[in-house]
Every structure is written in structure tokens, then in C-alpha cells.
Design an enzyme around this catalytic site. Structure first.
Site, PDB file in Angstrom:
ATOM      1  N   GLU A  74     -11.052 -19.247  50.184  1.00 46.08           N
ATOM      2  CA  GLU A  74     -10.913 -17.784  50.077  1.00 46.08           C
ATOM      3  C   GLU A  74     -11.214 -17.303  48.664  1.00 46.08           C
ATOM      4  OE1 GLU A  74      -7.008 -17.411  53.075  1.00 46.08           O
ATOM      5  OE2 GLU A  74      -6.752 -17.286  50.922  1.00 46.08           O
ATOM      6  N   PRO A  75     -12.441 -17.458  48.189  1.00 40.54           N
ATOM      7  CA  PRO A  75     -12.744 -17.014  46.837  1.00 40.54           C
ATOM      8  C   PRO A  75     -12.815 -15.491  46.758  1.00 40.54           C
ATOM      9  CG  PRO A  75     -14.762 -17.692  47.926  1.00 40.54           C
ATOM     10  CD  PRO A  75     -13.637 -17.973  48.893  1.00 40.54           C
ATOM     11  N   GLY A  76     -12.329 -14.934  45.679  1.00 38.64           N
ATOM     12  CA  GLY A  76     -12.467 -13.501  45.439  1.00 38.64           C
ATOM     13  C   GLY A  76     -13.276 -13.306  44.164  1.00 38.64           C
ATOM     14  N   ARG A 103      -7.676  -4.574  33.187  1.00 43.35           N
ATOM     15  CA  ARG A 103      -7.487  -6.003  32.945  1.00 43.35           C
ATOM     16  C   ARG A 103      -7.171  -6.373  31.494  1.00 43.35           C
ATOM     17  NH1 ARG A 103      -8.585 -10.256  35.267  1.00 43.35           N
ATOM     18  NH2 ARG A 103     -10.003 -10.880  33.612  1.00 43.35           N
ATOM     19  N   TYR A 132      -3.706  -8.249  31.665  1.00 40.62           N
ATOM     20  CA  TYR A 132      -3.772  -9.726  31.649  1.00 40.62           C
ATOM     21  C   TYR A 132      -4.235 -10.286  30.311  1.00 40.62           C
ATOM     22  CZ  TYR A 132      -4.084  -8.800  36.715  1.00 40.62           C
ATOM     23  OH  TYR A 132      -3.879  -8.350  37.988  1.00 40.62           O
ATOM     24  N   CYS A 159      -3.336   8.177  26.296  1.00 42.85           N
ATOM     25  CA  CYS A 159      -2.237   8.178  25.330  1.00 42.85           C
ATOM     26  C   CYS A 159      -1.352   6.950  25.501  1.00 42.85           C
ATOM     27  CB  CYS A 159      -1.397   9.419  25.515  1.00 42.85           C
ATOM     28  SG  CYS A 159      -2.404  10.881  25.588  1.00 42.85           S
TER      29      CYS A 159
END
Ligand code: PLP
Length: 418
Positions: free
Chosen positions: A273-275, A312, A316, A343
Site C-alpha cells: 500500500e504505497p502512498g 510539512r 514534520y 501570523c
């Protein structure tokens, strides 16, 4: 092969100049290379000598065009919500193309999945198992299921995307898995067909996969010994991608060989199940410099994209290469912080980045944004969600229109006592 390169110092995505795209379309916008996604799918598929079925994990990028092009290649779809089932069906998927994972599936979502006759529901708790059985009884039907195992393996990735440790909310705890299969086998309205595991995302080393897959291998033998029919093993996604030239990643071939060496002789169907893997490096986020501000400490390049468009870096701590759309060779490089207008101090794309000098009005492109980019966008600061564009050679098409501010406001009401 990357579809994003300079031709005489102008950035191109496939056969189309990014500047031309930005002439025709308001910045910021996402653009994706169709060929890249197709090539990644094909490369993964052909890395296996055995039959391995790919179910694209659509939460990485769920645009209908991306789904359609992968469905056309023969991919199945891994969904994590009822909304994603609806999207997949809209893109042309049928129930048999769909696998449904997720730690909290409502009765409403399960009913929808069951009525859609999806290929498999990956069950994550005993109560979910009972609810599926009850819903099927009411609908007078039977649903294929697999149980998702939490193998208690550290994927050695960012804490927010680690899913296979015992302390994580995902999957069924290893010690309970056999009794859960026993319970499932007694339920009249579910049909056990497999076993599944997914230990996390952006995994850059094969060791955690190896550990988890060996645990699953032993488990399959035990479960079969106990009389359960395990026809498939769903190994989840999670293989990482290159975000910078320094990254050293396992190849598709190494990943596929590991899987083959463990499951090759089990007489079992293998699903992956690669995303991220299929889409991350297909995409650019194209943005224009609004302003440049020099302080005693820094030079801030303020662009018209922001954390609501692409979260991101701040969520992360992810690294993304940033390219000037016109490569001003000859001008001296500078150290820039590339930030958005929101802001929040967390609204940045890169810090202390060495780059060709840019000016107000220059276009820049943020790389590797095809996965977990657009899908995580919001309307924070009442900024409308931006357009998405797909590129095929020197052709392009807008595959999601830019939202208008009036569309964001349209569903709000002023309470009638105000
Ligand atoms: C998110 C997810 C994936 C895909 O992960 P990637 O890191 O994008 O490959 C696969 N399976 C499940 C169950 C997921 O939740």
C-alpha cells in the site's frame, strides 16, 4: 527519473516551462507530473518477480485525476475513511478495488463500505469486528476482513508517523491477535481472508520492515496451523522517498526482494500500500516572492504560499529543496529563510537556505510536495485552497480549481440573535 529539470536555466516539469504555467495560472499552485507517477507505479510493480498487488494509499494525494491514472494502470486503492471511499468511487473505482484501513471507523462508514462491497476491511479492534458483524447481519450479507497486527516494531521514523509500536493507537496488540482470529472465525457474517500490517511512513531503512515482516511470516504459519484461511498478506506502505540528494534509500528492487525472500514460498497473495512513494516527487508547489525583508540576523523571502497550503516543514520538520524558476547563474548565492505570510513563526518552508538570489516577483518552486501536501491544506487565515494542475508532456490541465474566499464563507451563518 525526475521530470523536473532546468533547460537553459528555466525550470521545466516534463515538457512544460514552469514560468509558462505561472503566466496562465494564479500562484501559488501545485503541479504534478503524470509520467513520474506512472513510472513509479511501473517500477515498483516490475521490481517484484512474484505477483504483488499494489493498493495506492490515497491519503497521500487523493485528487480524482491521480486516482484515475493509477486505477488505469491497474492499481487498487487503500482508503482510510468513508469520504475516501466516495472519492475512489467517483474516480471510477469499484468495491473490489478498495481496501479500508483505519483506527476509528464509524458505523456509518462501515455500512457504506459494506454496501459498496469493498474487497477487504482491515480490522483494528474487537469492538470494530463485532460492529462489522452486526451491520452485516442487518444487511443480510458477509464482509471480507483481515486483522491489522501491531507488531511492536520501531520504524525509526518521525514520531508523528510511527504506527507499529505497542504504544501507538494502531492495529491489534500482538498478544491478542490469535484470540481475535478465533473470535472472528466464529462470527457468521465476516469472512477472514488475510492479515495486515503497516508500521509507519517515510521509512528509509529496510531493517524495521524485515523485523515486522518476519513476525508476520511466523504468525501466518501459526494461524494457518490453527485452521484460519489466510489468503493474502497486506504489508502496508511506508517506504521512504528522497527529499534531498543526501538521502540514501533502499531501492524498489531491494524492498521487493526482501518481501519475496520472506513470503515467496508461502503460497500467499502479497499486497503493498504505497502512498508517498508513488507521488511525492511528482510535484512542485509554485509560489511567487511577495517581499524580501532583511534584518540584522536574517534575510526573509516572503512568498505567497503558506503553511495552510503546505504544512510539512512545520509539522514534520521536513526538508524540501527549493528551486528558483529562473536560474540566475552568475548572481551570488545568499542565505535565506523562505517563509509564508501567515501570523505564525511556524509558517516557513526553509531556514538558512543557500540559494541563487531572488527578487520581489521572482517565482520559486518547492520540490517533493506531491504527497501529504495538498491533502493537508486548510483555509487558515481565510486563505482559499489553491489550484492543482497535472502535466502530461507539454500539456496541462487544472485538476482542482482554486477555491474562492466566498466559497469558504458560504457555509457560515450569523446566529439569528446577533
Ligand atoms: C498512510 C498509510 C499507508 C501509506 O503510507 P506511505 O508512507 O505514504 O506509503 C499505507 N497503509 C496504511 C494503512 C496507511 O495508513
Amino acid at each position: 527519473m525526475t521530470p523536473i529539470k532546468y533547460k537553459s536555466n528555466n525550470l521545466y516539469i516534463e515538457g512544460l516551462s514552469v514560468e509558462k504555467l505561472a503566466d496562465d495560472n494564479q500562484t501559488p499552485f501545485y503541479c504534478y507530473s503524470e509520467k513520474y507517477i506512472e513510472d513509479q507505479y511501473q517500477a515498483l510493480k516490475s521490481a517484484f518477480d512474484m505477483e504483488a498487488k499494489i493498493f495506492y494509499s490515497m491519503k497521500a494525494n487523493s485528487n480524482l485525476s491521480i486516482l484515475k491514472l493509477l486505477l488505469n494502470k491497474g492499481s487498487g486503492i487503500d482508503v482510510v475513511s468513508g469520504g475516501e471511499i466516495e472519492r475512489a468511487l467517483n474516480a471510477g473505482a469499484t468495491g473490489k478495488d478498495i481496501i479500508y484501513a483505519g483506527v476509528g471507523k464509524t458505523d456509518e462508514e462501515l455500512t457504506y463500505a459494506i454496501k459498496t462491497k469493498i474487497h477487504c476491511i482491515n480490522v483494528e479492534s474487537q469492538s470494530e469486528l463485532t460492529r462489522i458483524n452486526d451491520i452485516c447481519e442487518k444487511l443480510n450479507t458477509k464482509q471480507n476482513i483481515s486483522l491489522r497486527v501491531n507488531p511492536d516494531v520501531d520504524a525509526k521514523t518521525h514520531v508523528k508517523i510511527t504506527t507499529g509500536k505497542a504504544e501507538n493507537k494502531f492495529g491489534i496488540e500482538f498478544d491478542y491477535i490469535k484470540s481475535m482470529y478465533a473470535i472472528a472465525s466464529e462470527l457468521p457474517n465476516v469472512n477472514i481472508i488475510g492479515i495486515s500490517v503497516h508500521i509507519g511512513s517515510q521509512i528509509t531503512n529496510l531493517k524495521p520492515f524485515k523485523k515486522a515482516f518476519q513476525i508476520i511470516y511466523d504468525l501466518i504459519n501459526d494461524l494457518r496451523g490453527l485452521g484460519h484461511k489466510i489468503k493474502h498478506v497486506d504489508l502496508g506502505g511506508g517506504l521512504g522517498v528522497t527529499y534531498s540528494d543526501d538521502d540514501n534509500l533502499p531501492t524498489f528492487k531491494e524492498y521487493a526482494s526482501l518481501i519475496q525472500s520472506i513470503f515467496g514460498n508461502l503460497n500467499i497473495e502479497v499486497y503493498v500500500e504505497p502512498g508517498r512513494l508513488l507521488v511525492a516527487n511528482s510535484g512542485l508547489l509554485v509560489t511567487r516572492v511577495i517581499d524580501i525583508k532583511t534584518t540584522s540576523q536574517k534575510t526573509f523571502v516572503i512568498v505567497d504560499a503558506a503553511m495552510n497550503d503546505f504544512i510539512r516543514p512545520t509539522l514534520y520538520n521536513s526538508y524540501h529543496e527549493i528551486l528558483p524558476v529562473k536560474n540566475n547563474l552568475g548572481t551570488s548565492n545568499k542565505l535565506y529563510d523562505i517563509v509564508g505570510p501567515i501570523c505564525e513563526t511556524g509558517d516557513y518552508f526553509a531556514k538558512n537556505r543557500n540559494m541563487n538570489s531572488v527578487q520581489v516577483g521572482s517565482l520559486i518552486a518547492i520540490k517533493s510536495v506531491g504527497a501529504y501536501g495538498s491533502v493537508l491544506s486548510s483555509n487558515y487565515n481565510s486563505r482559499p485552497q489553491i489550484a492543482e494542475i497535472i502535466v502530461q508532456n507539454d500539456k496541462y490541465e487544472v485538476i482542482r480549481e482554486r477555491v474562492e474566499v466566498r466559497d469558504i464563507i458560504a457555509r457560515e451563518r450569523i446566529a439569528n440573535w446577533l
